[in-house]
Design a protein around this motif. Structure first.
Motif, PDB file in Angstrom:
ATOM      1  N   VAL A  41      28.650  31.820  58.309  1.00 29.64           N
ATOM      2  CA  VAL A  41      29.297  31.836  59.613  1.00 29.64           C
ATOM      3  C   VAL A  41      30.757  32.342  59.550  1.00 29.64           C
ATOM      4  N   GLU A  42      31.429  32.196  58.241  1.00 33.42           N
ATOM      5  CA  GLU A  42      32.904  32.686  58.128  1.00 33.42           C
ATOM      6  C   GLU A  42      32.453  34.320  58.176  1.00 33.42           C
ATOM      7  N   ILE A  43      31.602  35.026  57.419  1.00 28.90           N
ATOM      8  CA  ILE A  43      31.455  36.282  57.456  1.00 28.90           C
ATOM      9  C   ILE A  43      31.305  36.869  58.876  1.00 28.90           C
ATOM     10  N   GLU A  44      30.293  35.940  59.828  1.00 30.40           N
ATOM     11  CA  GLU A  44      29.857  36.513  61.137  1.00 30.40           C
ATOM     12  C   GLU A  44      31.435  36.420  62.203  1.00 30.40           C
ATOM     13  N   ARG A  45      32.130  35.377  61.618  1.00 28.67           N
ATOM     14  CA  ARG A  45      33.025  35.246  62.576  1.00 28.67           C
ATOM     15  C   ARG A  45      34.118  36.415  62.337  1.00 28.67           C
ATOM     16  N   SER A  46      34.369  36.764  60.875  1.00 25.64           N
ATOM     17  CA  SER A  46      35.095  37.976  60.800  1.00 25.64           C
ATOM     18  C   SER A  46      34.902  39.198  61.149  1.00 25.64           C
ATOM     19  N   LEU A  47      33.416  39.383  61.261  1.00 24.65           N
ATOM     20  CA  LEU A  47      32.858  40.752  61.784  1.00 24.65           C
ATOM     21  C   LEU A  47      33.129  40.674  63.223  1.00 24.65           C
ATOM     22  N   ARG A  48      32.750  39.505  63.924  1.00 30.77           N
ATOM     23  CA  ARG A  48      32.882  39.688  65.289  1.00 30.77           C
ATOM     24  C   ARG A  48      34.390  39.923  65.823  1.00 30.77           C
ATOM     25  N   GLN A  49      35.190  39.367  65.016  1.00 34.05           N
ATOM     26  CA  GLN A  49      36.785  39.681  65.264  1.00 34.05           C
ATOM     27  C   GLN A  49      37.195  41.026  65.048  1.00 34.05           C
ATOM     28  N   SER A  50      36.488  41.848  64.272  1.00 36.39           N
ATOM     29  CA  SER A  50      36.584  43.186  63.776  1.00 36.39           C
ATOM     30  C   SER A  50      35.523  44.005  64.206  1.00 36.39           C
ATOM     31  N   PRO A  51      35.399  44.181  65.685  1.00 36.23           N
ATOM     32  CA  PRO A  51      34.196  45.071  66.017  1.00 36.23           C
ATOM     33  C   PRO A  51      34.118  46.696  65.580  1.00 36.23           C
ATOM     34  N   GLU A  52      35.385  47.239  65.171  1.00 35.23           N
ATOM     35  CA  GLU A  52      35.595  48.469  64.526  1.00 35.23           C
ATOM     36  C   GLU A  52      34.808  48.652  63.177  1.00 35.23           C
ATOM     37  N   ILE A 104      33.557  44.932  55.192  1.00 35.10           N
ATOM     38  CA  ILE A 104      34.422  44.137  54.606  1.00 35.10           C
ATOM     39  C   ILE A 104      35.746  44.068  55.262  1.00 35.10           C
ATOM     40  N   THR A 105      36.225  42.683  55.514  1.00 39.79           N
ATOM     41  CA  THR A 105      37.465  42.769  56.086  1.00 39.79           C
ATOM     42  C   THR A 105      38.481  41.810  55.164  1.00 39.79           C
ATOM     43  N   PRO A 106      39.723  41.736  55.489  1.00 41.70           N
ATOM     44  CA  PRO A 106      40.809  41.177  54.765  1.00 41.70           C
ATOM     45  C   PRO A 106      40.327  39.646  54.611  1.00 41.70           C
ATOM     46  N   ALA A 107      39.810  38.990  55.608  1.00 37.62           N
ATOM     47  CA  ALA A 107      39.712  37.709  55.941  1.00 37.62           C
ATOM     48  C   ALA A 107      38.385  37.525  55.127  1.00 37.62           C
ATOM     49  N   ILE A 108      37.303  38.220  54.815  1.00 42.62           N
ATOM     50  CA  ILE A 108      36.184  38.219  53.809  1.00 42.62           C
ATOM     51  C   ILE A 108      36.807  37.933  52.232  1.00 42.62           C
ATOM     52  N   ILE A 109      37.627  38.932  52.131  1.00 39.96           N
ATOM     53  CA  ILE A 109      38.400  39.048  50.767  1.00 39.96           C
ATOM     54  C   ILE A 109      39.073  37.602  50.505  1.00 39.96           C
ATOM     55  N   ASP A 110      39.879  37.119  51.419  1.00 41.12           N
ATOM     56  CA  ASP A 110      40.484  35.950  51.169  1.00 41.12           C
ATOM     57  C   ASP A 110      39.761  34.971  50.920  1.00 41.12           C
ATOM     58  N   LYS A 111      38.472  34.674  51.644  1.00 41.88           N
ATOM     59  CA  LYS A 111      37.457  33.769  51.516  1.00 41.88           C
ATOM     60  C   LYS A 111      36.946  33.806  50.240  1.00 41.88           C
ATOM     61  N   ARG A 152      43.196  48.555  52.175  1.00 42.30           N
ATOM     62  CA  ARG A 152      43.357  48.288  50.794  1.00 42.30           C
ATOM     63  C   ARG A 152      43.651  46.885  50.373  1.00 42.30           C
ATOM     64  N   ILE A 153      42.523  46.445  49.304  1.00 42.70           N
ATOM     65  CA  ILE A 153      42.378  45.046  48.775  1.00 42.70           C
ATOM     66  C   ILE A 153      43.554  44.653  48.142  1.00 42.70           C
ATOM     67  N   ALA A 154      44.199  43.446  48.514  1.00 40.04           N
ATOM     68  CA  ALA A 154      45.517  42.785  47.710  1.00 40.04           C
ATOM     69  C   ALA A 154      44.960  41.913  46.911  1.00 40.04           C
ATOM     70  N   LEU A 155      45.421  42.392  45.589  1.00 38.89           N
ATOM     71  CA  LEU A 155      45.305  41.686  44.393  1.00 38.89           C
ATOM     72  C   LEU A 155      46.535  40.663  44.111  1.00 38.89           C
ATOM     73  N   PHE A 156      46.273  39.587  43.313  1.00 40.80           N
ATOM     74  CA  PHE A 156      47.239  38.686  43.198  1.00 40.80           C
ATOM     75  C   PHE A 156      48.287  39.538  42.383  1.00 40.80           C
ATOM     76  N   PRO A 157      49.705  39.213  42.440  1.00 39.88           N
ATOM     77  CA  PRO A 157      50.699  39.846  41.898  1.00 39.88           C
ATOM     78  C   PRO A 157      50.690  39.436  40.492  1.00 39.88           C
TER      79      PRO A 157
END
Length: 268
Positions: A41-52, A104-111, A152-157
């Protein structure tokens, strides 16, 4: 968009396999996801919010893995290849596998980061996982298998991933350990403690690498670079001479073959 149980796999493993429908009509795409319903559901929600991020069908992460690993074997050391394969097969493919890189979205990476932290992984390990994902996608783009990541994927500092400094053993600690080591492992231990060899270097050292006339050890280290190390202590010299006296070629340190246990006699 919607998340639905897989019609056949869900019967065998309920609550683990899902279809994520993206878009509608002829443009609809269907992703197969293996994991919890909440993650799907988290992936589906992220994709739905980013139709591009809905793009024409190209290779998914799971489809890039095998050819990428085949390529990686030609450019990296065996130990690195094993680590990359373990991270991809054990972690990345289960979460990112059904997605195209462009989806792949920033939200998916954060998850993914949160899931890894919940599993007890360090931020340093998570950075390694994500760097392998970046390398995989970059290779896929170069081979024209997929489109690049849209961000660009943000890594931990670095200040959050810096390992604690390694404290070397003191002389008294080394001496105490040496007293309790079996005689067959004394040379291996001294090569590391007295000559400063890495574990892999000490284990792969051969008789041919020892120059008894000059009292030096020729070590092949990282990057296939050689360095010459003198026999630094009397105890190391004594163990080297003892081994050279009994062995004229091959590896210096050998493990004794394990004896096979007899098959138990079944009770009558």
């Amino acid at each position: 968009m919607a998340v639905r149980p897989h019609p056949t796999k869900s019967k065998m493993e309920p609550g683990k396999h899902w279809y994520i429908d993206i878009g509608r009509g002829k443009d609809r795409q269907r992703l197969l996801y293996s994991g919890s319903y909440e993650d799907a559901v988290e992936i589906e929600r992220s994709l739905r919010q980013s139709p591009e991020h809905i793009v024409p069908v190209v290779a998914k992460i799971s489809e890039l893995v095998v050819p990428f690993l085949e390529y990686y074997q030609t450019v990296a050391a065996d130990s690195t290849v094993k680590d990359v394969n373990w991270v991809i097969e054990g972690h990345l493919i289960h979460y990112f596998g059904p997605l195209q890189p462009r989806q792949i979205t920033p939200a998916i990476i954060d998850k993914y980061k949160r899931l890894c932290i919940d599993k007890g992984l360090s931020k340093r390990s998570i950075n390694k996982h994500l760097s392998y994902l970046i390398s995989l996608v970059r290779w896929g783009v170069e081979m024209n298998h997929c489109q690049p990541l849209p961000f660009r994927i943000a890594l931990f500092p670095a200040k959050q991933t810096k390992a604690d400094p390694i404290k070397p053993l003191t002389k008294s600690e080394v001496d105490a350990l040496l007293k309790h080591i079996e005689s067959k492992y004394r040379l291996l231990f001294l090569l590391m403690s007295d000559a400063g060899l890495r574990r892999s270097e000490a284990m792969l050292l051969k008789v041919e690498d020892i120059d008894a006339s000059r009292k030096t050890i020729n070590v092949r280290g990282k990057g296939a670079k050689y360095r010459s190390i003198p026999w630094t202590t009397g105890r190391l010299e004594s163990e080297l001479k003892k081994t050279l006296k009994n062995r004229s070629e091959g590896y210096l340190n050998l493990n004794e073959p394990k004896k096979k246990r007899p098959n138990p006699v079944p009770p009558k």
